[in-house]
Design a protein around this motif. Sequence first.
Motif, PDB file in Angstrom:
ATOM      1  N   ALA A 246      12.882  45.791  69.652  1.00  0.00           N
ATOM      2  CA  ALA A 246      12.008  46.728  68.951  1.00  0.00           C
ATOM      3  C   ALA A 246      11.410  47.751  69.911  1.00  0.00           C
ATOM      4  O   ALA A 246      11.115  48.885  69.515  1.00  0.00           O
ATOM      5  CB  ALA A 246      10.887  45.973  68.239  1.00  0.00           C
ATOM      6  N   LEU A 247      11.233  47.359  71.169  1.00  0.00           N
ATOM      7  CA  LEU A 247      10.689  48.273  72.172  1.00  0.00           C
ATOM      8  C   LEU A 247      11.781  49.078  72.869  1.00  0.00           C
ATOM      9  O   LEU A 247      11.492  49.823  73.811  1.00  0.00           O
ATOM     10  CB  LEU A 247       9.867  47.491  73.207  1.00  0.00           C
ATOM     11  N   GLY A 248      13.032  48.913  72.420  1.00  0.00           N
ATOM     12  CA  GLY A 248      14.102  49.772  72.915  1.00  0.00           C
ATOM     13  C   GLY A 248      15.102  49.139  73.852  1.00  0.00           C
ATOM     14  O   GLY A 248      16.018  49.815  74.328  1.00  0.00           O
ATOM     15  N   THR A 249      14.991  47.851  74.129  1.00  0.00           N
ATOM     16  CA  THR A 249      15.955  47.173  74.994  1.00  0.00           C
ATOM     17  C   THR A 249      17.235  46.884  74.214  1.00  0.00           C
ATOM     18  O   THR A 249      17.164  46.391  73.090  1.00  0.00           O
ATOM     19  CB  THR A 249      15.372  45.838  75.519  1.00  0.00           C
ATOM     20  N   ALA A 303       4.808  50.039  74.531  1.00  0.00           N
ATOM     21  CA  ALA A 303       4.387  49.966  73.133  1.00  0.00           C
ATOM     22  C   ALA A 303       3.537  51.177  72.749  1.00  0.00           C
ATOM     23  O   ALA A 303       3.661  51.712  71.637  1.00  0.00           O
ATOM     24  CB  ALA A 303       3.602  48.673  72.892  1.00  0.00           C
ATOM     25  N   PHE A 304       2.669  51.645  73.661  1.00  0.00           N
ATOM     26  CA  PHE A 304       1.796  52.786  73.366  1.00  0.00           C
ATOM     27  C   PHE A 304       2.556  54.113  73.351  1.00  0.00           C
ATOM     28  O   PHE A 304       2.306  54.976  72.517  1.00  0.00           O
ATOM     29  CB  PHE A 304       0.665  52.867  74.411  1.00  0.00           C
ATOM     30  N   THR A 305       3.494  54.281  74.285  1.00  0.00           N
ATOM     31  CA  THR A 305       4.159  55.573  74.448  1.00  0.00           C
ATOM     32  C   THR A 305       5.460  55.703  73.676  1.00  0.00           C
ATOM     33  O   THR A 305       5.952  56.818  73.460  1.00  0.00           O
ATOM     34  CB  THR A 305       4.452  55.832  75.934  1.00  0.00           C
ATOM     35  N   ALA A 308      11.534  53.677  75.803  1.00  0.00           N
ATOM     36  CA  ALA A 308      12.426  52.520  75.717  1.00  0.00           C
ATOM     37  C   ALA A 308      12.161  51.538  76.857  1.00  0.00           C
ATOM     38  O   ALA A 308      12.033  51.931  78.026  1.00  0.00           O
ATOM     39  CB  ALA A 308      13.886  52.979  75.742  1.00  0.00           C
ATOM     40  N   LEU A 309      12.075  50.266  76.513  1.00  0.00           N
ATOM     41  CA  LEU A 309      11.809  49.212  77.492  1.00  0.00           C
ATOM     42  C   LEU A 309      13.092  48.875  78.248  1.00  0.00           C
ATOM     43  O   LEU A 309      14.068  48.414  77.647  1.00  0.00           O
ATOM     44  CB  LEU A 309      11.281  47.958  76.777  1.00  0.00           C
TER      45      LEU A 309
END
Length: 418
Positions: A246-249, A303-305, A308-309
């Motif tokens: 969900a955070l882009g990984t 999460a704030f910005t 992508a993680l």
Amino acid sequence: MICSLSHARVGLVLGLMTTQTIGWGTTYSQVSILAEPIAADTGLAKSQIFFGVTLLYACAAVTSARAGRLADRFGGLILLITGSVVFSLALWLMSTAEGLVGYLIPWAIIGGFFHVGLVTSAYAALSQVLGRDAVGAVTTLTIATGLCSSIFWPFSEWLLATHSWRGVLQIYAALTLCFVLPVHVLLWWFLGKRRLDDAENAPSPAPSRVPAHKETRVQALMIAVASLGGLVTVGFGVVAIEMFTALGTPRAAAVWAAALIGPAYLVSRGAAFWLQRWTKPTQLTVITYAALPISIFPLFPFAFTGTALPGWVAAMVAFGFGLPGGMVGLVKSILPLYLFGSNGYGARLGLQARGTEAASAIAPSGFTVLLGLNATGLLGSVLAVCAAAHFCAVRLGHLVIGTEQSDAEAKNNGAPHQ
């Protein structure tokens, strides 16, 4: 006698480590990998699929106290035999599910026998066979629950390359029936049966460190700490892969990153095996809940910005979370034995499990819903729960320190232990 005890310790711990790893891996851990193919095949929502774990823990909360009493009465090893048969049947039944009801019924069965086939029965077996020497063995056995995800997440992903999710569950059902069950039977025959037939050489029980007038408060705080810890570690463990993606990984990187939680469990519990010589379990508890929230701080900027993680950050967070996360499971298992002794240990574990399993029942679906709404809100909730757990752990430590000081004074004055 020393050699016999040494052989019993090695055989029992190695056997239970193997069967507990398989038991956790084929039940609790498999849903993190199989959720997506199950959803695609059955049309169920992912929240409904993860609700199976919630149902497992809800049923386990209802039956845990009874399982603990049965383990004290009949022996933990005989209960593990029963649990192996039930788990195998439930996994096969789950593989035939077509809709929500058919999918959830096996989870309810596994949950109802959870403390028969895992957890309470296994730890009770250690205390019954090893007595006062069981604390170190319990510490070692907790490595199994740390290894299960590291082994079975990649293994399940590998099996999915050539089998359907139904085939994977059928393989796990066969593994449980053809391997786990025979190991439990052998352990009972050589150790559990010997314990019943050789009462003269029974091990010395572990002593209680809590006087009667403090039992209620100590037990309440112990249950609170374990329940809050279970809420965080179970919830994060179930949604770790989904959170990272969900955070882009990328999914493949998220799976392998999340799999590092298990090795971190292994590292922290291995360290605890040596630290317990100098550090009391109550002190380990305070340290654990102070360190747990620190591990997730690197996720907040992403999460704030919305950036992508990267996979390497996800891996760092997973390993960092697993270090104190592994200690959560450890202190939950050894605190009842350290504080209250081995007599009635199964019943204490079962009573504690009512709270921990109720919290764990909320975690999977609750964390999934929160993650779907807002990843930042989920991370903030984790911090709040960790803060509450740390407060309870500190209070528990203060109570036990007072008890130890009182016991020391009573011993110096020649007064009997209450």
